[in-house]
Design an enzyme around this catalytic site. Sequence first.
Site, PDB file in Angstrom:
ATOM      1  N   CYS A 190      18.924 -63.789  18.379  1.00 36.61           N
ATOM      2  CA  CYS A 190      18.734 -64.688  19.520  1.00 36.61           C
ATOM      3  C   CYS A 190      19.025 -66.127  19.112  1.00 36.61           C
ATOM      4  O   CYS A 190      18.581 -66.582  18.056  1.00 36.61           O
ATOM      5  CB  CYS A 190      17.303 -64.558  20.046  1.00 36.61           C
ATOM      6  N   CYS A 250      16.726 -63.693  26.929  1.00 37.45           N
ATOM      7  CA  CYS A 250      15.774 -63.313  25.891  1.00 37.45           C
ATOM      8  C   CYS A 250      16.192 -61.963  25.327  1.00 37.45           C
ATOM      9  O   CYS A 250      16.575 -61.054  26.075  1.00 37.45           O
ATOM     10  CB  CYS A 250      14.356 -63.235  26.467  1.00 37.45           C
ATOM     11  N   ASN A 289      -4.858 -44.270  29.258  1.00 39.55           N
ATOM     12  CA  ASN A 289      -3.638 -44.027  28.485  1.00 39.55           C
ATOM     13  C   ASN A 289      -3.773 -42.821  27.558  1.00 39.55           C
ATOM     14  O   ASN A 289      -2.895 -41.952  27.515  1.00 39.55           O
ATOM     15  CB  ASN A 289      -3.296 -45.288  27.681  1.00 39.55           C
ATOM     16  N   ASP A 303     -20.071 -52.068  28.457  1.00 38.95           N
ATOM     17  CA  ASP A 303     -19.766 -53.166  27.551  1.00 38.95           C
ATOM     18  C   ASP A 303     -19.935 -52.641  26.129  1.00 38.95           C
ATOM     19  O   ASP A 303     -21.049 -52.582  25.589  1.00 38.95           O
ATOM     20  CB  ASP A 303     -20.704 -54.346  27.797  1.00 38.95           C
ATOM     21  N   CYS A 349      -4.680 -52.993  17.025  1.00 34.41           N
ATOM     22  CA  CYS A 349      -3.678 -54.064  17.037  1.00 34.41           C
ATOM     23  C   CYS A 349      -4.083 -55.211  16.118  1.00 34.41           C
ATOM     24  O   CYS A 349      -3.426 -56.250  16.086  1.00 34.41           O
ATOM     25  CB  CYS A 349      -3.463 -54.577  18.463  1.00 34.41           C
TER      26      CYS A 349
END
Length: 439
Positions: free
Chosen positions: A74, A159, A302, A346, A391
């Site tokens: 890019c 992009c 998911n 929670d 993650c």
Amino acid sequence: MTARRSPREIELVIDELTEDGLGRGRFEDRDVRARNALPGERVTVRVLQRRRGIWHGEAQTPPEPASGRVAPVCEYFPRCGGCTLQHLDYRAQLEHKEQVLRQLLARAGVVPRRWRPPVAGPRLHYRHKARLGVRVVGDELLAGFREGFSSRVTRMEHCAVLAEPFVAALPQIKRTLAHLSRPDRLPQVELAGGDREFAMLLRHLTPLESRDRRLLEALSERTGLRVFVQPGGYETVRPLDEQAGRTLRYSNPDFGLCYRFEPTDFTQVNPYVNRLVVRNALLALAPKPGTSAVDLFCGIGNFSLALARLGVRVLGLEAAAGAVARAAENAAFNGLSGLAEFAVADLYDARCPDLPASDYLLLDPPRSGAGPNLARWARAPRLQRIAYVSCGPASFAADAARLVALGFELEEVGVYDMFPHTAHIETLGLFVRRIDRRG
């Protein structure tokens, strides 16, 4: 930081690549982190920010590059903050991410029994979710990722990592926003895409006029983007065309599933790698029909629905009430309501109730990790196997050490490249309860 307090340009040798993909070196006993810099290179760095005693900046491409350096895909790299590692050979990117995870686990005292090879998908045009800044500079409206170490918006016309429908629409998005009545009161746009439907969510700080709505409707007709508007918090998000509905869709053909979601719901940025993570998480758990599982931080279902498709009874828990509602709707839409149930909880609250007895646990927490209840969850009756999707490699390593102390082994672990050309690391680890063989 002012120019009088630090040099504008400095020269140094890069010693290592940090966890966040920056080249690290020393200049006059100061720690320096630089974008577009690789170990072994002597680079000239323009200092852009000083934070907690560390100088951050952008390196010029050196005349004698390291062996792993490649030409960025890019033209906006390294100025654009959307990517960090475009200057590094892709195989070396994967090796770097695995090495980061190896080092973090070693520091935590965790030794996996088996490492899976890094798993990758498409390297370009994979991003189905993104947040772009919007700013008016002179007579020009900019819409793009923020620049590195800056709040400024990158001047970009295309992009390399955004999904192609967003790239095709970007010039028209910019032109339309520039002609709204108050373009200076548009702080950001969010992009969210499914398999075939793509949406733009416009944050606006002043009410839209009738003419503004007509311009946005015309943008939607030209580009095919579903336009949503957001005058306040996420609770104020509304589709510009109420008849078009609020939801998008993505599928997981491995399990014959279709998921409905709203643009504000959490979904994975990279749908291709997401399918690989779901598939391998369930292969690792190896659940048998008629058994039970708990899916923590379940989002819109998911993983839960894939487990249910295998005949597993699943309880999904999630703090976001909207996501829980969508998960229940997705279970009904896929004919799985009898196997998958969902509830709001929670999971970071120490008062969170104990989990029901189950055979398997799957968790996919935010970057901060599993939180204070992990020990109680791991002690649930009958629990033998845990699939942990992360993650945040640092929090994963810390939680892995906690699970090892609680009697589990990290049976296998591997890196999944959810964000090519960035330093983000997605991890899947399988933990199996140790068998006491002393008797």
